[in-house]
Design a protein around this motif. Structure first.
Motif, short mmCIF file in Angstrom:
data_model
loop_
_atom_site.label_atom_id
_atom_site.label_comp_id
_atom_site.label_asym_id
_atom_site.label_seq_id
_atom_site.Cartn_x
_atom_site.Cartn_y
_atom_site.Cartn_z
N LEU A 39 0.92 -1.31 -0.11
CA LEU A 39 0.10 0.08 0.08
C LEU A 39 1.07 1.11 0.11
CD1 LEU A 39 -2.58 -1.15 2.60
CD2 LEU A 39 -3.01 -0.88 0.25
N ALA A 40 2.23 1.25 0.17
CA ALA A 40 3.19 2.07 0.33
C ALA A 40 3.28 3.20 -0.74
CB ALA A 40 4.33 1.83 0.79
N ASP A 41 3.16 2.93 -2.01
CA ASP A 41 3.37 3.79 -3.02
C ASP A 41 2.04 4.84 -3.24
OD1 ASP A 41 5.69 2.88 -3.84
OD2 ASP A 41 4.91 1.59 -5.36
N LEU A 42 0.96 4.17 -3.12
CA LEU A 42 -0.33 4.95 -3.28
C LEU A 42 -0.64 5.70 -2.03
CD1 LEU A 42 -2.73 5.82 -4.88
CD2 LEU A 42 -3.89 3.48 -4.13
N ALA A 43 -0.31 5.07 -0.78
CA ALA A 43 -0.66 5.78 0.41
C ALA A 43 0.38 6.96 0.58
CB ALA A 43 -0.28 5.07 1.72
N GLU A 44 1.58 6.88 0.21
CA GLU A 44 2.27 8.01 0.05
C GLU A 44 2.05 9.19 -0.79
OE1 GLU A 44 7.02 8.03 -0.26
OE2 GLU A 44 6.25 6.02 -0.63
N LEU A 45 1.41 8.83 -1.95
CA LEU A 45 0.98 9.83 -3.05
C LEU A 45 -0.16 10.46 -2.31
CD1 LEU A 45 0.70 11.33 -5.80
CD2 LEU A 45 -0.77 9.21 -6.44
N LEU A 46 -1.15 9.81 -1.81
CA LEU A 46 -2.37 10.72 -1.37
C LEU A 46 -2.16 11.22 0.04
CD1 LEU A 46 -4.99 7.46 -1.75
CD2 LEU A 46 -4.53 9.60 -3.19
N GLY A 47 -1.34 10.75 0.74
CA GLY A 47 -0.48 11.44 2.02
C GLY A 47 -0.14 12.72 1.64
N THR A 97 -6.53 22.00 -16.60
CA THR A 97 -5.43 21.07 -17.10
C THR A 97 -4.16 21.77 -17.03
OG1 THR A 97 -6.02 21.67 -19.28
CG2 THR A 97 -7.12 19.58 -18.33
N GLU A 98 -4.22 23.25 -16.94
CA GLU A 98 -3.23 24.12 -17.02
C GLU A 98 -2.78 24.45 -15.63
OE1 GLU A 98 -3.22 26.98 -20.01
OE2 GLU A 98 -3.77 25.54 -21.48
N GLY A 99 -1.26 24.88 -15.23
CA GLY A 99 -1.21 25.40 -14.01
C GLY A 99 -0.79 24.12 -12.89
N GLU A 100 -0.62 24.51 -11.90
CA GLU A 100 -0.05 23.39 -10.89
C GLU A 100 -1.05 23.36 -9.65
OE1 GLU A 100 3.80 23.82 -9.69
OE2 GLU A 100 4.71 24.26 -11.60
N ASP A 101 -2.10 23.98 -9.56
CA ASP A 101 -3.09 24.00 -8.63
C ASP A 101 -4.18 23.27 -9.03
OD1 ASP A 101 -1.41 25.12 -6.71
OD2 ASP A 101 -2.04 26.98 -7.24
N LEU A 106 -8.49 15.87 -6.44
CA LEU A 106 -8.90 15.01 -7.70
C LEU A 106 -8.37 13.56 -7.51
CD1 LEU A 106 -10.85 14.47 -9.99
CD2 LEU A 106 -9.07 15.37 -11.48
N VAL A 107 -6.88 13.74 -7.33
CA VAL A 107 -6.27 12.57 -7.29
C VAL A 107 -6.52 11.86 -5.95
CG1 VAL A 107 -3.97 11.80 -6.51
CG2 VAL A 107 -4.06 13.36 -8.36
N VAL A 108 -6.72 12.56 -4.67
CA VAL A 108 -7.40 11.85 -3.53
C VAL A 108 -8.69 11.11 -3.95
CG1 VAL A 108 -8.05 12.18 -1.23
CG2 VAL A 108 -6.01 13.14 -1.99
N ARG A 109 -9.61 11.87 -4.52
CA ARG A 109 -10.98 11.38 -4.63
C ARG A 109 -10.88 10.08 -5.54
NH1 ARG A 109 -15.13 15.32 -7.45
NH2 ARG A 109 -14.01 14.78 -9.23
N THR A 110 -10.02 10.25 -6.54
CA THR A 110 -9.79 9.21 -7.87
C THR A 110 -9.49 7.93 -7.30
OG1 THR A 110 -9.94 10.83 -9.48
CG2 THR A 110 -9.01 8.60 -10.18
N CYS A 111 -8.17 8.01 -6.61
CA CYS A 111 -7.38 6.78 -6.33
C CYS A 111 -7.40 6.42 -4.97
CB CYS A 111 -5.79 7.47 -6.30
SG CYS A 111 -5.15 7.98 -8.05
#
Length: 137
Positions: A39-47, A97-101, A106-111
């Motif tokens: 679970l580490a890779d995904l948990a790291e990303l979400l955290g 889709t542009e910019g960094e914010d 969305l990543v948290v909700r999707t993954c």
């Protein structure tokens, strides 16, 4: 392999973006020692997304919380701002889709399997807790 017992870790962090990689490493270490490295890779990303939002969009201290119970990993971030997390354009909108914010939640909700937030008031401290869950399966 037997199911790990329930456990919980918390790390209080300063309002400093440099705390994000510290939290990523803590998540990986905790999951490794508890036999949940898958679970580490995904948990790291979400955290990292949750903690990054906490330190970038609020003032004051924050905290990371990692909890295992009943086959579910919960990763969350507390911050001192009681306002709900902000989705640019609302929770149903497609982020820019542009910019960094605008893509972190969305990543948290999707993954994640489940995510949410709750306002907190404890011992005179106000704020919110934004969390996500991953199933061990």
């Amino acid at each position: 392999m037997p199911e790990p017992e329930a456990w919980e870790y918390s790390l209080y962090i300063p309002n400093d973006i440099r705390a994000v990689p510290v939290c990523r490493r803590l998540i990986r270490l905790v999951l490794t020692v508890h036999g949940l490295i898958h679970l580490a890779d995904l948990a790291e990303l979400l955290g990292a997304e949750l903690v990054s939002n906490a330190v970038r969009h609020t003032k004051g201290p924050a905290a990371l919380r990692v909890r295992w119970r009943d086959g579910t990993l919960r990763v969350g971030a507390w911050d001192a701002d009681p306002e709900p997390p902000h989705f640019p354009g609302g929770f149903t909108a497609v982020p820019p889709t542009e910019g960094e914010d605008g893509r972190g939640l969305l990543v948290v909700r999707t993954c994640s399997d489940l995510w949410g937030w709750q306002p907190l008031s404890r011992f005179g401290n106000r704020g919110k807790y934004v969390w996500c869950e991953l199933s061990a399966a």
